[in-house]
Design an enzyme around this catalytic site. Structure first.
Site, PDB file in Angstrom:
ATOM      1  CG  ASN A 203      -0.198   0.253   2.572  1.00 13.40           C
ATOM      2  OD1 ASN A 203       1.171  -0.012   2.577  1.00 13.40           O
ATOM      3  ND2 ASN A 203      -1.108   0.494   3.526  1.00 13.40           N
TER       4      ASN A 203
ATOM      5  CG  ASP B 262      -4.570  -0.919   3.865  1.00 16.40           C
ATOM      6  OD1 ASP B 262      -3.863  -1.874   4.412  1.00 16.40           O
ATOM      7  OD2 ASP B 262      -4.284   0.245   4.322  1.00 16.40           O
TER       8      ASP B 262
ATOM      9  CB  THR C  47      11.092  -8.122  15.614  1.00 19.03           C
ATOM     10  OG1 THR C  47      12.378  -7.523  16.189  1.00 19.03           O
ATOM     11  CG2 THR C  47       9.944  -7.984  16.481  1.00 19.03           C
TER      12      THR C  47
ATOM     13  CB  SER D 165       9.219   0.104  20.659  1.00 16.32           C
ATOM     14  OG  SER D 165       8.992  -0.768  19.803  1.00 16.32           O
TER      15      SER D 165
ATOM     16  CE1 TYR E 181       7.976  -3.827  14.031  1.00 12.98           C
ATOM     17  CE2 TYR E 181       9.712  -3.607  15.192  1.00 12.98           C
ATOM     18  CZ  TYR E 181       9.210  -4.130  14.378  1.00 12.98           C
ATOM     19  OH  TYR E 181       9.672  -5.360  13.591  1.00 12.98           O
ATOM     20  CG  HIS E 182      10.375  -4.178  19.175  1.00  9.36           C
ATOM     21  ND1 HIS E 182      10.610  -2.935  19.076  1.00  9.36           N
ATOM     22  CD2 HIS E 182      11.073  -5.051  18.326  1.00  9.36           C
ATOM     23  CE1 HIS E 182      11.664  -2.907  18.668  1.00  9.36           C
ATOM     24  NE2 HIS E 182      12.307  -4.215  17.925  1.00  9.36           N
TER      25      HIS E 182
ATOM     26  CE  LYS F 165       7.121  -7.487  12.982  1.00  9.71           C
ATOM     27  NZ  LYS F 165       6.695  -7.802  11.676  1.00  9.71           N
TER      28      LYS F 165
ATOM     29  CB  VAL G 294      17.979  -6.293   8.181  1.00  3.85           C
ATOM     30  CG1 VAL G 294      18.708  -6.839   6.823  1.00  3.85           C
ATOM     31  CG2 VAL G 294      17.213  -7.357   8.448  1.00  3.85           C
TER      32      VAL G 294
ATOM     33  CG  LEU H   9      26.155  -1.627   9.699  1.00  2.00           C
ATOM     34  CD1 LEU H   9      27.305  -0.848  10.569  1.00  2.00           C
ATOM     35  CD2 LEU H   9      26.304  -2.979   9.410  1.00  2.00           C
ATOM     36  CG  ASN H  10      21.257  -0.177   6.638  1.00  3.70           C
ATOM     37  OD1 ASN H  10      22.338  -0.692   6.499  1.00  3.70           O
ATOM     38  ND2 ASN H  10      20.075  -0.375   6.177  1.00  3.70           N
TER      39      ASN H  10
ATOM     40  NE  ARG I  52      15.906   3.614  19.555  1.00  2.00           N
ATOM     41  CZ  ARG I  52      15.590   2.385  18.383  1.00  2.00           C
ATOM     42  NH1 ARG I  52      15.727   1.320  18.575  1.00  2.00           N
ATOM     43  NH2 ARG I  52      15.625   2.834  17.227  1.00  2.00           N
TER      44      ARG I  52
HETATM   45  N1  USQ Z   1      21.059   2.746  17.993  1.00  2.00           N
HETATM   46  C1  USQ Z   1      21.926   3.503  18.474  1.00  2.00           C
HETATM   47  N2  USQ Z   1      22.206   4.616  17.444  1.00  2.00           N
HETATM   48  C2  USQ Z   1      21.345   4.859  16.250  1.00  2.00           C
HETATM   49  C3  USQ Z   1      20.286   4.096  16.135  1.00  2.00           C
HETATM   50  C4  USQ Z   1      20.017   2.949  17.076  1.00  2.00           C
HETATM   51  O1  USQ Z   1      22.789   3.391  19.480  1.00  2.00           O
HETATM   52  O2  USQ Z   1      21.664   5.872  15.594  1.00  2.00           O
HETATM   53  C5  USQ Z   1      20.823   1.788  18.881  1.00  2.00           C
HETATM   54  C6  USQ Z   1      19.189   1.335  19.462  1.00  2.00           C
HETATM   55  O3  USQ Z   1      19.166   2.089  20.610  1.00  2.00           O
HETATM   56  C7  USQ Z   1      19.130  -0.215  19.641  1.00  2.00           C
HETATM   57  C8  USQ Z   1      20.095  -0.702  18.391  1.00  2.00           C
HETATM   58  O4  USQ Z   1      20.825   0.585  18.205  1.00  2.00           O
HETATM   59  O5  USQ Z   1      19.592  -0.238  20.786  1.00  2.00           O
HETATM   60  C9  USQ Z   1      19.297  -1.241  17.437  1.00  2.00           C
HETATM   61  O6  USQ Z   1      18.328  -0.052  16.954  1.00  2.00           O
HETATM   62  P1  USQ Z   1      17.689  -0.122  15.348  1.00  2.00           P
HETATM   63  O7  USQ Z   1      17.083   1.125  15.201  1.00  2.00           O
HETATM   64  O8  USQ Z   1      18.572  -0.819  14.419  1.00  2.00           O
HETATM   65  O9  USQ Z   1      16.684  -1.410  15.567  1.00  2.00           O
HETATM   66  P2  USQ Z   1      15.167  -1.444  16.265  1.00  2.00           P
HETATM   67  O10 USQ Z   1      14.757  -0.095  16.335  1.00  2.00           O
HETATM   68  O11 USQ Z   1      15.323  -2.390  17.145  1.00  2.00           O
HETATM   69  O12 USQ Z   1      14.514  -2.311  15.026  1.00  2.00           O
HETATM   70  C10 USQ Z   1      14.940  -2.825  13.798  1.00  2.00           C
HETATM   71  C11 USQ Z   1      13.897  -2.728  12.828  1.00  2.00           C
HETATM   72  C12 USQ Z   1      12.678  -3.623  13.262  1.00  2.00           C
HETATM   73  C13 USQ Z   1      13.226  -4.976  13.626  1.00  2.00           C
HETATM   74  C14 USQ Z   1      14.427  -4.881  14.542  1.00  2.00           C
HETATM   75  C15 USQ Z   1      14.871  -6.226  15.262  1.00  2.00           C
HETATM   76  O13 USQ Z   1      13.504  -1.428  12.258  1.00  2.00           O
HETATM   77  O14 USQ Z   1      12.031  -3.775  12.000  1.00  2.00           O
HETATM   78  O15 USQ Z   1      12.153  -5.632  14.243  1.00  2.00           O
HETATM   79  O16 USQ Z   1      15.417  -3.765  14.291  1.00  2.00           O
HETATM   80  S1  USQ Z   1      15.468  -6.047  16.772  1.00  2.00           S
HETATM   81  O17 USQ Z   1      16.343  -4.873  17.242  1.00  2.00           O
HETATM   82  O18 USQ Z   1      16.375  -7.321  17.219  1.00  2.00           O
HETATM   83  O19 USQ Z   1      14.095  -6.155  17.568  1.00  2.00           O
END
Ligand code: USQ
Length: 402
Positions: A37, A79, A164, A199, A201-202, A205, A231, A259-260, A346
């Site tokens: 959508n 949608d 997730t 969060s 969002y989480h 899930k 990812v 990382l991106n 956060r």
């Molecule tokens: N983080 C930093 N600096 C930044 C961005 C993020 O230190 O500039 C930290 C965050 O506080 C967190 C970690 O990096 O502790 C990961 O953050 P993220 O934004 O890469 O990941 P998250 O918000 O958890 O969400 C992403 C995807 C989501 C997926 C999730 C997997 O957006 O769709 O479900 O990764 S997981 O993190 O295992 O829940």
């Protein structure tokens, strides 16, 4: 006997994971349809952010992919929270105009559905009440509609839902793959592993997983839940040298994964934004491995009445370790990358135990891509190609959990 999965429907087919999955599966010989959508595109407009690379819409990308490979990805825009639309997707009416010469999608329902059609951003879900309600409605109503469409059209269809790792939170014990055997007062029982999302969002899930587990028990559906970590990456191994077919790559504070974001920050000389102490540990994977994990799950479906859970990541890192990797990648390319801890927007543990199991997908045959210094350097070098498109004002976090 179940026939080998052939027709695969991708919900959320325009997104960061959806579009590369569509091309990957089509190239492996699956008959593929992608539905979206365009949520991500309009949310980017609304938040006034743009992805790093300007990619054409799904219809144009499908046409370009067809021109380059001769393969078809059937496309429909709509949608999945609208059940009438989803019905038309399942009975094929939504794909009634295939490109000239293409094998039509046809009225038979799909053998497998990859469900990516959820609002994927933790920060987005925490912006305000409206975004919270949108996230709840989109993610839960979409999943409920999918369950009903599968039951109505093909109860044998395998649902592969993107979950997730964040549903588990960061407990002070080992994280198992989906289930936990508990001994209590001399008796034993196996439960879904306790959830503690960080969060809204989480949380959705966790809720959609509970919903799927419920319907598996009620209606004997077959479901795989892929609990994926963050990812990274943009370039696939598909050998198509046309950047218009790349994934939607965000680096802003709402849709960019860590990382991106760090790669883009390094490319434009912005100090890497480590939130708080930077000891937050997560399980990471390359976009290429997401595609492989989804295909392995489709090729080896869950059984009828099985809610199968895989923890989908390859290796764990702290945020500080990721930052160090990007600093080294920068220095390989002659860039002096700085790292700066900023207040964490956060509510999350910044130092914690983290030891999740992740053997299921390896047992199915996953051959992981690891985040070596060479891989990080190649990604940074790719991002540098688009340096002029980077907006530094997208970088600092604007959404605060509290
Ligand atoms: N983080 C930093 N600096 C930044 C961005 C993020 O230190 O500039 C930290 C965050 O506080 C967190 C970690 O990096 O502790 C990961 O953050 P993220 O934004 O890469 O990941 P998250 O918000 O958890 O969400 C992403 C995807 C989501 C997926 C999730 C997997 O957006 O769709 O479900 O990764 S997981 O993190 O295992 O829940």
């Amino acid at each position: 006997m179940t026939r080998a999965p052939h027709k695969v429907l991708i919900l959320g087919g325009d997104g960061y994971l959806g579009w590369p999955t569509a091309m990957y599966l089509a190239r492996l010989g699956y008959k593929v349809a992608a539905v979206d959508n365009y949520f991500r595109r309009w949310a980017c407009h609304e938040l006034n952010v743009e992805p790093l690379v300007d990619v054409p819409n799904m219809q144009l990308r499908a046409a370009l992919f067809r021109e380059l490979t001769g393969l078809t990805v059937h496309v429909a825009v709509g949608d999945v929270t609208n059940y009438d639309f989803l019905r038309r997707v399942f009975d094929g009416r939504a794909f009634k105009d295939p490109p000239p010469g293409a094998d039509p999608w046809g009225p038979e329902p799909p053998d497998a559905v990859v469900h990516y059609a959820e609002q994927p951003s933790a920060p987005y879900s925490m912006i305000d009440r409206e975004k919270a309600v949108f996230t709840l409605t989109n993610n839960l109503v979409g999943t409920a509609n999918l369950v009903h469409a599968v039951r109505e059209h093909n109860p044998d269809c395998h649902i592969v839902k993107l979950g997730t790792m964040g549903v588990y939170g960061t407990p002070n014990i080992d994280i198992e793959e989906g289930y936990l055997e508990v001994e209590h007062k001399g008796r034993r029982h196996t439960f879904l592993y306790p959830k503690c999302p960080g969060s809204l969002y989480h949380l959705t899930k966790a809720q959609d997983g509970d919903m799927l587990y419920f319907y598996v028990r009620m209606w004997d559906l077959r479901v795989t839940d892929l609990n994926q970590g963050p990812v990274y990456g943009i370039v696939s191994d598909d050998g198509l040298a046309d950047d218009r077919l790349l994934s939607i790559f965000n680096y802003d504070d709402v849709f960019g994964t860590v990382l991106n974001r760090f790669l883009v920050q390094a490319a434009c000389g912005f100090p890497l934004t480590v939130y708080g102490k930077g000891g937050q540990t997560r399980g990471y994977l390359n976009l290429k491995d997401t595609l492989a994990c989804v295909e392995l799950s489709i090729r080896h479906p869950a059984s009828r009445g099985q809610y199968r859970v895989f923890n989908q990541f390859v290796e764990t890192f702290t945020v500080n370790e990721l930052a160090e990797k990007v600093v080294r990648a920068g220095s390989n390319l002659g860039l002096r990358v700085q790292v700066k801890s900023i207040p964490n927007p956060r509510r999350e543990a910044e130092e914690h135990y983290y030891n999740p199991a992740h053997t299921g997908l390896l047992e199915l045959g996953l051959k992981p891509h690891y985040l070596t210094d060479d891989v990080a350097t190649a990604m940074l070098s790719f991002v540098l190609k688009y340096k002029d498109r980077i907006h530094r004002d997208y970088i600092l976090p604007r959404v605060n959990w509290t």
